[in-house]
Design a protein around this motif. Structure first.
Motif, PDB file in Angstrom:
ATOM      1  N   GLU A 108     -12.647 -10.934   0.987  1.00 54.69           N
ATOM      2  CA  GLU A 108     -11.884 -11.670   1.993  1.00 54.69           C
ATOM      3  C   GLU A 108     -10.470 -11.998   1.535  1.00 54.69           C
ATOM      4  O   GLU A 108      -9.655 -12.472   2.334  1.00 54.69           O
ATOM      5  CB  GLU A 108     -12.614 -12.965   2.352  1.00 54.69           C
ATOM      6  N   GLN A 109     -10.171 -11.758   0.256  1.00 52.56           N
ATOM      7  CA  GLN A 109      -8.879 -12.150  -0.288  1.00 52.56           C
ATOM      8  C   GLN A 109      -7.852 -11.019  -0.176  1.00 52.56           C
ATOM      9  O   GLN A 109      -8.021  -9.941  -0.747  1.00 52.56           O
ATOM     10  CB  GLN A 109      -9.022 -12.559  -1.758  1.00 52.56           C
ATOM     11  N   ILE A 110      -6.779 -11.283   0.558  1.00 55.28           N
ATOM     12  CA  ILE A 110      -5.654 -10.350   0.648  1.00 55.28           C
ATOM     13  C   ILE A 110      -4.745 -10.579  -0.559  1.00 55.28           C
ATOM     14  O   ILE A 110      -4.418 -11.719  -0.885  1.00 55.28           O
ATOM     15  CB  ILE A 110      -4.867 -10.556   1.956  1.00 55.28           C
ATOM     16  N   THR A 111      -4.348  -9.513  -1.213  1.00 51.75           N
ATOM     17  CA  THR A 111      -3.469  -9.647  -2.378  1.00 51.75           C
ATOM     18  C   THR A 111      -2.216  -8.800  -2.195  1.00 51.75           C
ATOM     19  O   THR A 111      -2.166  -7.911  -1.333  1.00 51.75           O
ATOM     20  CB  THR A 111      -4.185  -9.216  -3.671  1.00 51.75           C
ATOM     21  N   VAL A 112      -1.210  -9.098  -3.014  1.00 52.51           N
ATOM     22  CA  VAL A 112       0.050  -8.357  -2.980  1.00 52.51           C
ATOM     23  C   VAL A 112       0.324  -7.796  -4.368  1.00 52.51           C
ATOM     24  O   VAL A 112       0.228  -8.516  -5.368  1.00 52.51           O
ATOM     25  CB  VAL A 112       1.224  -9.247  -2.533  1.00 52.51           C
ATOM     26  N   TRP A 113       0.659  -6.528  -4.410  1.00 50.63           N
ATOM     27  CA  TRP A 113       1.002  -5.878  -5.675  1.00 50.63           C
ATOM     28  C   TRP A 113       2.492  -5.555  -5.673  1.00 50.63           C
ATOM     29  O   TRP A 113       3.016  -5.056  -4.673  1.00 50.63           O
ATOM     30  CB  TRP A 113       0.190  -4.596  -5.851  1.00 50.63           C
ATOM     31  N   PRO A 114       3.176  -5.861  -6.762  1.00 51.04           N
ATOM     32  CA  PRO A 114       4.625  -5.619  -6.796  1.00 51.04           C
ATOM     33  C   PRO A 114       4.967  -4.139  -6.678  1.00 51.04           C
ATOM     34  O   PRO A 114       4.274  -3.283  -7.223  1.00 51.04           O
ATOM     35  CB  PRO A 114       5.048  -6.183  -8.160  1.00 51.04           C
ATOM     36  N   SER A 115       6.014  -3.870  -5.944  1.00 51.74           N
ATOM     37  CA  SER A 115       6.531  -2.505  -5.834  1.00 51.74           C
ATOM     38  C   SER A 115       7.923  -2.507  -6.429  1.00 51.74           C
ATOM     39  O   SER A 115       8.878  -2.997  -5.819  1.00 51.74           O
ATOM     40  CB  SER A 115       6.568  -2.066  -4.366  1.00 51.74           C
ATOM     41  N   ASN A 116       8.029  -1.992  -7.641  1.00 52.78           N
ATOM     42  CA  ASN A 116       9.296  -2.066  -8.360  1.00 52.78           C
ATOM     43  C   ASN A 116       9.797  -0.668  -8.708  1.00 52.78           C
ATOM     44  O   ASN A 116       9.529   0.296  -7.990  1.00 52.78           O
ATOM     45  CB  ASN A 116       9.142  -2.926  -9.617  1.00 52.78           C
ATOM     46  N   ASP A 117      10.518  -0.564  -9.793  1.00 49.85           N
ATOM     47  CA  ASP A 117      11.115   0.715 -10.178  1.00 49.85           C
ATOM     48  C   ASP A 117      10.138   1.647 -10.886  1.00 49.85           C
ATOM     49  O   ASP A 117      10.504   2.765 -11.258  1.00 49.85           O
ATOM     50  CB  ASP A 117      12.335   0.479 -11.076  1.00 49.85           C
ATOM     51  N   ARG A 118       8.914   1.181 -11.124  1.00 51.23           N
ATOM     52  CA  ARG A 118       7.919   2.060 -11.724  1.00 51.23           C
ATOM     53  C   ARG A 118       7.579   3.171 -10.732  1.00 51.23           C
ATOM     54  O   ARG A 118       7.814   3.042  -9.528  1.00 51.23           O
ATOM     55  CB  ARG A 118       6.656   1.274 -12.070  1.00 51.23           C
ATOM     56  N   SER A 119       7.012   4.239 -11.223  1.00 50.69           N
ATOM     57  CA  SER A 119       6.627   5.321 -10.322  1.00 50.69           C
ATOM     58  C   SER A 119       5.525   4.842  -9.386  1.00 50.69           C
ATOM     59  O   SER A 119       4.808   3.886  -9.695  1.00 50.69           O
ATOM     60  CB  SER A 119       6.141   6.536 -11.125  1.00 50.69           C
ATOM     61  N   PHE A 120       5.401   5.504  -8.253  1.00 51.60           N
ATOM     62  CA  PHE A 120       4.366   5.114  -7.301  1.00 51.60           C
ATOM     63  C   PHE A 120       2.988   5.328  -7.910  1.00 51.60           C
ATOM     64  O   PHE A 120       2.068   4.542  -7.682  1.00 51.60           O
ATOM     65  CB  PHE A 120       4.508   5.918  -6.009  1.00 51.60           C
TER      66      PHE A 120
END
Length: 245
Positions: A108-120
């Motif tokens: 049930e927990q929505i999370t956010v993962w950082p999208s930075n300069d690392r490769s996809f």
């Protein structure tokens, strides 16, 4: 192992950003423009932006929404999906969220993962380790592009009744042919060959299904592909495999 890619264009991705007033992660855009849609390391599907797939979920209480949750239930219909796991989890972006939104199927927990300069790919590896509790990312990493060019052939395996298990069958095939990449665990065995643009998959978990996927769209190599496929098919048929369909 496919050699046929169908990447997205810069204009296509830019149009999505303008239409939905969002910012697609640069690393995701680079990936789509280089490889196109497909399945990464067998666990997550990377897809073209889809603004409709999550809209129906705004009507259901699938995830917990509090003051700390990054998006409200209503805002689900504003999310643009860019991927989905083979377990049914969603990876999405939203105009008001900095990062990649992970919408799990069994949580049930929505999370956010950082999208930075690392490769996809590095971001996907981080999600894989973090969400599934793994110490290391899936290895070796590989990508199966969706190009509509692969020919599938499915087989029913009856070797168990004749004294040979699926795992033993996979080992025989791995030994008797030359492969470019081997991926094997307790559930499946995949043997990849670049010259045919595909692989053979042994479903060790159910002990019955074997699937062959190959491409034959290079005129100069068509005979070579045909020869290998025919040799492999004959091999399977003499080892208790019956073609389905």
């Amino acid at each position: 192992m496919s050699r046929v890619l169908k990447p997205a264009t810069h204009q296509e991705l830019q149009d999505v950003e303008q239409e939905h007033a969002i910012r697609l992660p640069p690393t995701y855009q680079h990936w789509m423009q280089q490889y196109g849609e497909g399945t990464y390391s067998g666990w997550i599907n990377i897809q073209r932006p889809d603004a409709e797939v999550l809209q129906p979920f705004a009507e259901y209480d699938l995830w917990e929404h509090t003051e700390q949750t990054v998006i409200s239930q209503h805002q689900l219909q504003e999310c643009v999906s860019i991927g989905s796991s083979v377990d049914g989890d969603f990876l999405a972006v939203h105009a008001g969220v900095d990062g990649l939104i992970w919408l799990p199927r069994h949580d049930e927990q929505i999370t956010v993962w950082p999208s930075n300069d690392r490769s996809f790919a590095a971001t996907l590896d981080q999600i894989y380790c973090g969400y599934y509790g793994r110490d290391e990312p899936y290895s070796p990493a590989y990508y199966e592009p969706w190009n509509g060019e692969r020919h599938p052939v499915f087989y029913h395996f009856t070797g168990k009744e004749n004294g040979i298990t699926m795992r033993e069958m996979a080992h025989l095939c791995k030994t008797d042919f030359t492969w470019d990449l081997v991926i094997e665990n307790e559930y499946t065995c995949k043997l990849f060959k670049e010259s045919i643009g595909g692989y053979i998959r042994f479903n060790i978990a159910n002990g019955r299904e074997i699937a062959l996927f190959y491409e034959n769209n290079h005129p100069t190599e068509a005979q070579e592909v045909d020869r290998f496929v025919q040799k492999l098919q004959h091999y399977l048929q003499t080892h208790y495999c019956t073609t389905l369909g």
